[in-house]
Enzyme design. Structure first.
Site, PDB file in Angstrom:
ATOM      1  N   LYS A  33     -47.173  53.965  31.423  1.00 27.81           N
ATOM      2  CA  LYS A  33     -45.791  53.527  31.620  1.00 27.81           C
ATOM      3  C   LYS A  33     -44.874  54.742  31.581  1.00 27.81           C
ATOM      4  CE  LYS A  33     -42.066  51.024  29.253  1.00 27.81           C
ATOM      5  NZ  LYS A  33     -41.689  50.277  28.034  1.00 27.81           N
ATOM      6  N   ASP A  89     -34.516  53.789  29.458  1.00 28.58           N
ATOM      7  CA  ASP A  89     -34.463  52.328  29.467  1.00 28.58           C
ATOM      8  C   ASP A  89     -33.165  51.855  28.825  1.00 28.58           C
ATOM      9  OD1 ASP A  89     -34.956  49.639  29.571  1.00 28.58           O
ATOM     10  OD2 ASP A  89     -36.380  49.634  27.907  1.00 28.58           O
ATOM     11  N   LYS A 103     -29.478  46.993  25.961  1.00 28.05           N
ATOM     12  CA  LYS A 103     -29.760  47.325  24.567  1.00 28.05           C
ATOM     13  C   LYS A 103     -28.468  47.708  23.847  1.00 28.05           C
ATOM     14  CE  LYS A 103     -34.358  49.352  25.494  1.00 28.05           C
ATOM     15  NZ  LYS A 103     -35.185  48.518  24.619  1.00 28.05           N
ATOM     16  N   ASP A 121     -39.408  56.296  26.441  1.00 25.17           N
ATOM     17  CA  ASP A 121     -40.081  55.119  26.993  1.00 25.17           C
ATOM     18  C   ASP A 121     -41.086  55.497  28.081  1.00 25.17           C
ATOM     19  OD1 ASP A 121     -40.445  52.447  26.560  1.00 25.17           O
ATOM     20  OD2 ASP A 121     -38.956  51.797  28.014  1.00 25.17           O
ATOM     21  N   ASP A 141     -35.093  43.725  30.021  1.00 26.42           N
ATOM     22  CA  ASP A 141     -35.549  44.729  29.049  1.00 26.42           C
ATOM     23  C   ASP A 141     -37.053  44.630  28.798  1.00 26.42           C
ATOM     24  OD1 ASP A 141     -35.211  46.886  27.374  1.00 26.42           O
ATOM     25  OD2 ASP A 141     -34.724  45.663  25.624  1.00 26.42           O
ATOM     26  N   GLU A 195     -39.278  45.421  30.977  1.00 23.30           N
ATOM     27  CA  GLU A 195     -39.559  46.052  32.264  1.00 23.30           C
ATOM     28  C   GLU A 195     -40.879  46.802  32.298  1.00 23.30           C
ATOM     29  OE1 GLU A 195     -39.033  49.426  30.002  1.00 23.30           O
ATOM     30  OE2 GLU A 195     -37.822  47.619  29.932  1.00 23.30           O
ATOM     31  N   ARG A 226     -43.905  46.042  31.367  1.00 22.19           N
ATOM     32  CA  ARG A 226     -45.036  45.263  31.887  1.00 22.19           C
ATOM     33  C   ARG A 226     -44.909  45.058  33.400  1.00 22.19           C
ATOM     34  NH1 ARG A 226     -43.434  40.551  27.860  1.00 22.19           N
ATOM     35  NH2 ARG A 226     -42.812  42.448  26.768  1.00 22.19           N
TER      36      ARG A 226
END
Length: 426
Positions: A193, A198, A205, A216, A275, A277, A279
């Site tokens: 990933k 993010d 967030k 991230d 949020d 995202e 996956r």
């Protein structure tokens, strides 16, 4: 001339004038007094104490420094700011292995600690490929698919998550093929990933929760560094690497709650949380990995906050539908003194994010994805993995520290790199 402080391990208690302290000093040397309960943890904490006192250059000396002890010290001594040095001890072979580890971990640490302004998605893909090419130029080929070209290749998840940014999303497809035979079987496929920042998207967030989100892309850095470490150690297997890179930002082009993504394998996904995202981009990477025919697929991601609540920040969580895969991962992590812990993944976990409009939603409309959020995320990912593949999903709860702690300096920890490298070399 820089003065190196010599650091030794001893099983003798400190002299009485040091009280209960586990570190004592004598001229230009320091001693870590092992208590025998958890030596590696104690060594790492002692290294943090020494570093916090302003020491920048140390030389390890004495007979008690195993490779694991030296690495624990280095991990405690390392910081986001450069200018520090640890000199190894032991045989030439031990020192060479430690240098391989240091080189790989430092690359991952620099990537994760980089500012999001300096590391857009395409740069993450390019820098990762360039670093691996430096290690094995004639054995590596790669391509970067970016922007709207992702849709041409049906990588809809990466494109959806990254389209809100002015800086395009990208998928790195890298092939390490030591035999040079284009028809050679792929032994392992790695997926990381690579969300370079993010914001949470429209499920935005808080400022506090967003501050560390440059990390991230820790999964991408982890699998890249692990492959690099395996290559340095003489890897002879063919490995393909897929990094799913995007910025999750808000704009008039950003994906929205209620959108439905149709994936290459036909699976439709309703967005109930922008949020969640990670996956969505990993789904593309796992399909690409499955297409290679590799019997082993490993992915790593800073995927869920739920996993931190489950295992804390000293373990990475592992998931697999194969119990033997979990056992192998635990054994390999133990071999290199890293910590992993298995969490549940049953077939029914893939149905735990239902949608009235699509095959599945990408989460549940509840804070943190609701109860069992880490397992539900793993269940979502399982929809995109070839059924006959051995698959390990690592949720990196221990990849990053927001603040200095007794074990780690603030920033990337690289915890997980050694475990995946061991699995690659298995």
């Amino acid at each position: 001339m820089t003065q190196f402080i010599t650091v030794a391990l001893t099983q003798q208690p400190p002299q009485s004038l040091w009280g209960k302290a586990d570190v004592s000093f004598d001229s230009n040397s320091a001693s870590i007094h092992l208590k025998g309960s958890d030596d590696l943890r104690q060594i790492q904490m002692a290294a943090r104490k020494l570093r916090s006192q302003g020491l920048n250059q140390v030389s390890l000396a004495g007979d008690l420094w195993s490779i694991d002890c030296q690495w624990a010290f280095f991990q405690g001594f390392a910081t986001a700011k450069t200018g520090y040095e640890v000199q190894w001890t032991g045989s030439d072979e031990v020192q060479q292995q430690l240098e391989y580890r240091r080189y790989s971990a430092t690359f991952a640490r620099q990537l994760v600690n980089a500012t999001p302004e300096d590391l857009p998605p395409v740069s993450l893909a390019q820098l990762s490929a360039n670093w691996l090419k430096e290690l094995a130029a004639d054995k590596i080929s790669f391509k970067i698919i970016k922007g709207d070209d992702l849709l041409t290749h049906e990588w809809a998840g990466i494109h959806a998550v990254g389209r809100g940014s002015e800086r395009p999303p990208a998928l790195l497809e890298l092939d390490y093929n030591p035999s040079g035979d284009v028809n050679a079987d792929v032994d392992i496929a790695l997926v990381g990933k690579g969300i370079t920042f993010d914001s949470g998207g429209y499920s935005i967030k808080s400022s506090e929760g967003m501050l560390g989100m440059k990390a991230d892309m820790g999964g991408a850095a982890t699998v890249t560094a692990a492959l690099g470490l395996a290559i340095q150690s003489g890897l002879t297997k063919r490995v393909k690497l897929f990094l799913c890179c995007a910025e999750n930002l808000i704009s008039g082009h950003a994906y929205k709650l209620g959108d439905i993504i149709t994936y290459k394998n036909g699976t439709t996904v309703e967005i109930v949380n922008t949020d969640a995202e990670g996956r969505l981009v990993l789904a593309d990477g796992l399909q690409a990995a499955s297409e290679t025919g590799a019997p082993l697929i490993i992915n790593a991601a800073t995927l869920t906050g739920a996993v931190v609540m489950a295992v804390g920040t000293n373990y990475n969580a592992i998931f697999s539908p194969q119990p033997e895969m979990l056992e192998l991962a635990r054994n390999k992590a133990g071999d290199v003194a890293e910590r992993v812990w298995p969490l549940p993944l049953d077939p029914w976990h893939k149905t735990m994010c239902p949608s009235p409009y699509a095959d599945t939603a990408n989460s549940r409309p509840a804070k943190g994805g609701g109860a069992g959020g880490a397992s539900n995320a793993a269940g979502f990912l399982s929809r995109f993995v070839r059924e006959d593949a051995n698959w390990l999903h690592m949720d990196l709860a221990a990849a990053f520290e927001d603040n200095n702690s007794s074990l780690w300096a603030a920033g990337a920890t690289t915890h997980g790199v050694l475990t995946i490298a061991e699995l690659i070399n298995n």
